[in-house]
Design a protein around this motif. Structure first.
Motif, PDB file in Angstrom:
ATOM      1  N   ALA A  10      -7.211   0.752  -6.070  1.00 30.53           N
ATOM      2  CA  ALA A  10      -6.711   1.373  -7.306  1.00 30.53           C
ATOM      3  C   ALA A  10      -5.529   0.626  -7.905  1.00 30.53           C
ATOM      4  O   ALA A  10      -5.431   0.474  -9.125  1.00 30.53           O
ATOM      5  CB  ALA A  10      -6.331   2.824  -7.042  1.00 30.53           C
ATOM      6  N   GLU A  11      -4.621   0.136  -7.046  1.00 24.90           N
ATOM      7  CA  GLU A  11      -3.410  -0.494  -7.558  1.00 24.90           C
ATOM      8  C   GLU A  11      -3.527  -2.012  -7.681  1.00 24.90           C
ATOM      9  O   GLU A  11      -3.078  -2.589  -8.684  1.00 24.90           O
ATOM     10  CB  GLU A  11      -2.219  -0.148  -6.660  1.00 24.90           C
ATOM     11  N   ARG A  12      -4.151  -2.663  -6.697  1.00 20.80           N
ATOM     12  CA  ARG A  12      -4.114  -4.118  -6.660  1.00 20.80           C
ATOM     13  C   ARG A  12      -5.346  -4.779  -7.260  1.00 20.80           C
ATOM     14  O   ARG A  12      -5.254  -5.871  -7.806  1.00 20.80           O
ATOM     15  CB  ARG A  12      -3.936  -4.590  -5.214  1.00 20.80           C
ATOM     16  N   VAL A  13      -6.498  -4.124  -7.143  1.00 23.80           N
ATOM     17  CA  VAL A  13      -7.737  -4.734  -7.635  1.00 23.80           C
ATOM     18  C   VAL A  13      -8.089  -4.216  -9.032  1.00 23.80           C
ATOM     19  O   VAL A  13      -8.112  -4.968 -10.007  1.00 23.80           O
ATOM     20  CB  VAL A  13      -8.905  -4.473  -6.652  1.00 23.80           C
ATOM     21  N   LEU A  14      -8.337  -2.907  -9.136  1.00 26.37           N
ATOM     22  CA  LEU A  14      -8.732  -2.334 -10.428  1.00 26.37           C
ATOM     23  C   LEU A  14      -7.544  -2.077 -11.343  1.00 26.37           C
ATOM     24  O   LEU A  14      -7.730  -1.905 -12.552  1.00 26.37           O
ATOM     25  CB  LEU A  14      -9.502  -1.021 -10.196  1.00 26.37           C
ATOM     26  N   LYS A  15      -6.326  -2.017 -10.749  1.00 28.31           N
ATOM     27  CA  LYS A  15      -5.098  -1.776 -11.519  1.00 28.31           C
ATOM     28  C   LYS A  15      -5.200  -0.499 -12.363  1.00 28.31           C
ATOM     29  O   LYS A  15      -4.827  -0.458 -13.545  1.00 28.31           O
ATOM     30  CB  LYS A  15      -4.769  -2.989 -12.405  1.00 28.31           C
ATOM     31  N   LEU A  16      -5.734   0.553 -11.736  1.00 25.93           N
ATOM     32  CA  LEU A  16      -5.835   1.842 -12.414  1.00 25.93           C
ATOM     33  C   LEU A  16      -4.459   2.462 -12.611  1.00 25.93           C
ATOM     34  O   LEU A  16      -4.230   3.201 -13.574  1.00 25.93           O
ATOM     35  CB  LEU A  16      -6.713   2.795 -11.603  1.00 25.93           C
ATOM     36  N   VAL A  17      -3.551   2.184 -11.691  1.00 27.53           N
ATOM     37  CA  VAL A  17      -2.159   2.632 -11.796  1.00 27.53           C
ATOM     38  C   VAL A  17      -1.270   1.447 -11.445  1.00 27.53           C
ATOM     39  O   VAL A  17      -1.712   0.503 -10.777  1.00 27.53           O
ATOM     40  CB  VAL A  17      -1.871   3.818 -10.841  1.00 27.53           C
ATOM     41  N   PRO A  18      -0.019   1.439 -11.905  1.00 24.46           N
ATOM     42  CA  PRO A  18       0.881   0.326 -11.604  1.00 24.46           C
ATOM     43  C   PRO A  18       1.054   0.125 -10.103  1.00 24.46           C
ATOM     44  O   PRO A  18       1.092   1.090  -9.341  1.00 24.46           O
ATOM     45  CB  PRO A  18       2.194   0.746 -12.260  1.00 24.46           C
ATOM     46  N   GLN A  19       1.131  -1.122  -9.688  1.00 24.62           N
ATOM     47  CA  GLN A  19       1.304  -1.422  -8.272  1.00 24.62           C
ATOM     48  C   GLN A  19       2.630  -0.835  -7.779  1.00 24.62           C
ATOM     49  O   GLN A  19       3.660  -0.939  -8.435  1.00 24.62           O
ATOM     50  CB  GLN A  19       1.275  -2.937  -8.042  1.00 24.62           C
ATOM     51  N   GLY A  20       2.589  -0.213  -6.627  1.00 20.00           N
ATOM     52  CA  GLY A  20       3.772   0.428  -6.068  1.00 20.00           C
ATOM     53  C   GLY A  20       3.875   1.901  -6.399  1.00 20.00           C
ATOM     54  O   GLY A  20       4.818   2.579  -5.974  1.00 20.00           O
ATOM     55  N   THR A  21       2.899   2.428  -7.148  1.00 24.22           N
ATOM     56  CA  THR A  21       2.925   3.851  -7.504  1.00 24.22           C
ATOM     57  C   THR A  21       2.897   4.732  -6.267  1.00 24.22           C
ATOM     58  O   THR A  21       3.560   5.770  -6.207  1.00 24.22           O
ATOM     59  CB  THR A  21       1.726   4.201  -8.423  1.00 24.22           C
ATOM     60  N   HIS A  22       2.127   4.318  -5.260  1.00 27.07           N
ATOM     61  CA  HIS A  22       1.981   5.137  -4.058  1.00 27.07           C
ATOM     62  C   HIS A  22       2.514   4.417  -2.819  1.00 27.07           C
ATOM     63  O   HIS A  22       2.483   3.191  -2.740  1.00 27.07           O
ATOM     64  CB  HIS A  22       0.511   5.495  -3.831  1.00 27.07           C
ATOM     65  N   ASP A  23       2.994   5.214  -1.897  1.00 29.07           N
ATOM     66  CA  ASP A  23       3.433   4.743  -0.586  1.00 29.07           C
ATOM     67  C   ASP A  23       2.553   5.451   0.447  1.00 29.07           C
ATOM     68  O   ASP A  23       2.656   6.678   0.609  1.00 29.07           O
ATOM     69  CB  ASP A  23       4.912   5.081  -0.382  1.00 29.07           C
ATOM     70  N   TRP A  24       1.705   4.704   1.132  1.00 24.21           N
ATOM     71  CA  TRP A  24       0.750   5.313   2.056  1.00 24.21           C
ATOM     72  C   TRP A  24       1.436   6.145   3.135  1.00 24.21           C
ATOM     73  O   TRP A  24       0.887   7.148   3.591  1.00 24.21           O
ATOM     74  CB  TRP A  24      -0.115   4.233   2.698  1.00 24.21           C
ATOM     75  N   MET A  25       2.647   5.748   3.499  1.00 18.82           N
ATOM     76  CA  MET A  25       3.363   6.485   4.539  1.00 18.82           C
ATOM     77  C   MET A  25       3.724   7.907   4.095  1.00 18.82           C
ATOM     78  O   MET A  25       4.000   8.771   4.925  1.00 18.82           O
ATOM     79  CB  MET A  25       4.646   5.738   4.932  1.00 18.82           C
ATOM     80  N   LYS A  26       3.700   8.163   2.795  1.00 20.06           N
ATOM     81  CA  LYS A  26       4.002   9.501   2.279  1.00 20.06           C
ATOM     82  C   LYS A  26       2.748  10.333   2.042  1.00 20.06           C
ATOM     83  O   LYS A  26       2.861  11.498   1.670  1.00 20.06           O
ATOM     84  CB  LYS A  26       4.802   9.403   0.979  1.00 20.06           C
ATOM     85  N   PHE A  27       1.580   9.750   2.201  1.00 24.59           N
ATOM     86  CA  PHE A  27       0.351  10.525   2.053  1.00 24.59           C
ATOM     87  C   PHE A  27       0.332  11.617   3.125  1.00 24.59           C
ATOM     88  O   PHE A  27       0.906  11.459   4.211  1.00 24.59           O
ATOM     89  CB  PHE A  27      -0.878   9.634   2.177  1.00 24.59           C
ATOM     90  N   VAL A  28      -0.337  12.719   2.833  1.00 28.15           N
ATOM     91  CA  VAL A  28      -0.226  13.907   3.687  1.00 28.15           C
ATOM     92  C   VAL A  28      -1.591  14.363   4.178  1.00 28.15           C
ATOM     93  O   VAL A  28      -2.474  14.701   3.381  1.00 28.15           O
ATOM     94  CB  VAL A  28       0.435  15.069   2.924  1.00 28.15           C
ATOM     95  N   ASP A  29      -1.749  14.375   5.480  1.00 27.25           N
ATOM     96  CA  ASP A  29      -2.958  14.921   6.081  1.00 27.25           C
ATOM     97  C   ASP A  29      -3.009  16.427   5.803  1.00 27.25           C
ATOM     98  O   ASP A  29      -1.996  17.115   5.930  1.00 27.25           O
ATOM     99  CB  ASP A  29      -2.930  14.665   7.596  1.00 27.25           C
ATOM    100  N   PRO A  30      -4.166  16.969   5.400  1.00 25.45           N
ATOM    101  CA  PRO A  30      -4.231  18.407   5.116  1.00 25.45           C
ATOM    102  C   PRO A  30      -3.846  19.285   6.301  1.00 25.45           C
ATOM    103  O   PRO A  30      -3.319  20.377   6.116  1.00 25.45           O
ATOM    104  CB  PRO A  30      -5.692  18.625   4.694  1.00 25.45           C
ATOM    105  N   HIS A  31      -4.082  18.802   7.517  1.00 24.00           N
ATOM    106  CA  HIS A  31      -3.659  19.577   8.688  1.00 24.00           C
ATOM    107  C   HIS A  31      -2.130  19.664   8.758  1.00 24.00           C
ATOM    108  O   HIS A  31      -1.576  20.691   9.143  1.00 24.00           O
ATOM    109  CB  HIS A  31      -4.201  18.945   9.973  1.00 24.00           C
ATOM    110  N   ASP A  32      -1.461  18.578   8.375  1.00 20.10           N
ATOM    111  CA  ASP A  32       0.004  18.598   8.363  1.00 20.10           C
ATOM    112  C   ASP A  32       0.533  19.532   7.283  1.00 20.10           C
ATOM    113  O   ASP A  32       1.524  20.245   7.496  1.00 20.10           O
ATOM    114  CB  ASP A  32       0.543  17.179   8.139  1.00 20.10           C
ATOM    115  N   LEU A  33      -0.122  19.524   6.127  1.00 15.08           N
ATOM    116  CA  LEU A  33       0.306  20.416   5.048  1.00 15.08           C
ATOM    117  C   LEU A  33       0.090  21.877   5.448  1.00 15.08           C
ATOM    118  O   LEU A  33       0.944  22.734   5.189  1.00 15.08           O
ATOM    119  CB  LEU A  33      -0.452  20.082   3.764  1.00 15.08           C
TER     120      LEU A  33
END
Length: 305
Positions: free
Chosen positions: A236-259
């Motif tokens: 999404a960010e680096r190939v298709l450039k759907l959103v600006p690069q750096g928009t997301h930080d994978w370390m902040k993604f949230v597993d639904p079990h954690d939520l």
């Protein structure tokens, strides 16, 4: 002894004196239970301490500040959020209407009249406005002044939104600390926000605090899986450039079990978790059973807490 030799000798003595003095000071400070650090290190430590007590990520604010004027460009950086309304608005509507009997449901366009909704991290108001048009009393909350300014400006073009849509520039922890806001909203919505904040436990706790007993908490966010990294960041960010690069930080993604666990700690049980899929070619979202990338979670605060 030559002048040069005297100079070298004195320099060596001064260096030795400074070293001894510094060592003595270090020992004294250590004895006092402190570690010596420079002023800049103290400031850094203070900032680190603040970052542990707030949900705001300053780097995220800087990033989104650059895009504050792009919120209402339906073909721009936020096109996926515009089209996400096709899923999230009907879901929020139906979740609220499920609390009413059939004979209590209005058949007018203001079908959500009487309900109060807090849109946390509202950005430019992409979700707040359509919910308000359904009759709900909506508060859009965002910590970035530029976003609030954009949202208020866009709202001003539609006089019908004047009475039941307001925007507040604040953080969720500040908003929830006010006694008048606690247990006050029929629904608290955090859509595509949780993956951008610090201290997610605190963020979720604050959302629970301001939800009415019997009220809904609705999150849409991104799961923390290898597939979400491959598609959500690399593709999404680096190939298709759907959103600006750096928009997301994978370390902040949230597993639904954690939520779910964060919500359980606040005695707010989860009602359902549903996967969502985005087609970047058609710019369309759809419901799916797989939650390995995007998902929606709906929780309800018990009537008696």
């Amino acid at each position: 002894m030559s002048c040069r030799s005297k100079f070298n000798f004195l320099s060596s003595c001064n260096a030795l004196r400074c070293l001894v003095t510094r060592n003595r000071r270090q020992k004294w400070l250590t004895h006092r239970g402190r570690s010596f650090c420079t002023a800049s290190e103290e400031n850094s430590t203070s900032q680190d301490r603040r970052s542990n007590t707030t949900t705001i990520d300053d780097e995220e604010l800087k990033r989104f500040s650059k895009l504050a004027q792009a919120w209402w460009n339906e073909n721009g950086e936020y096109i996926a959020l515009h089209t996400l309304n096709e899923l999230r608005v009907p879901f929020i509507r139906d979740a609220l209407l499920a609390k009413k009997r059939g004979d209590q449901i209005s058949h007018s366009r203001k079908i959500l009249e009487g309900f109060s909704i807090l849109d946390v991290g509202c950005g430019g108001g992409l979700l707040s406005e359509p919910l308000s048009r359904l009759g709900a009393t909506v508060t859009g909350l965002d910590a970035l002044p530029d976003n609030i300014q954009t949202a208020r400006l866009h709202k001003s073009h539609d006089p019908t939104l004047r009475s039941n849509l307001q925007y507040t520039c604040s953080t969720i922890e500040e908003h929830s600390s006010s006694h008048e806001h606690q247990n006050s909203f029929d629904a608290v919505v955090c859509s595509e926000v949780l993956e951008h904040v610090n201290n997610q436990d605190e963020f979720v706790s604050c959302c629970c605090k301001i939800t009415k007993p019997g009220g809904s908490l609705i999150f849409t966010t991104v799961n923390k899986t290898p597939l979400s990294y491959a598609l959500g960041i690399v593709m999404a960010e680096r190939v298709l450039k759907l959103v600006p690069q750096g928009t997301h930080d994978w370390m902040k993604f949230v597993d639904p079990h954690d939520l779910r666990y964060m919500l359980d700690k606040n005695d707010v049980p989860t009602r359902l978790v549903h996967g969502m899929a985005y087609n970047p070619l058609l710019h369309k979202w759809s419901w799916i059973s797989n939650t390995s990338i995007n998902y929606l979670l709906h929780a309800m605060k018990p009537e008696t807490v």
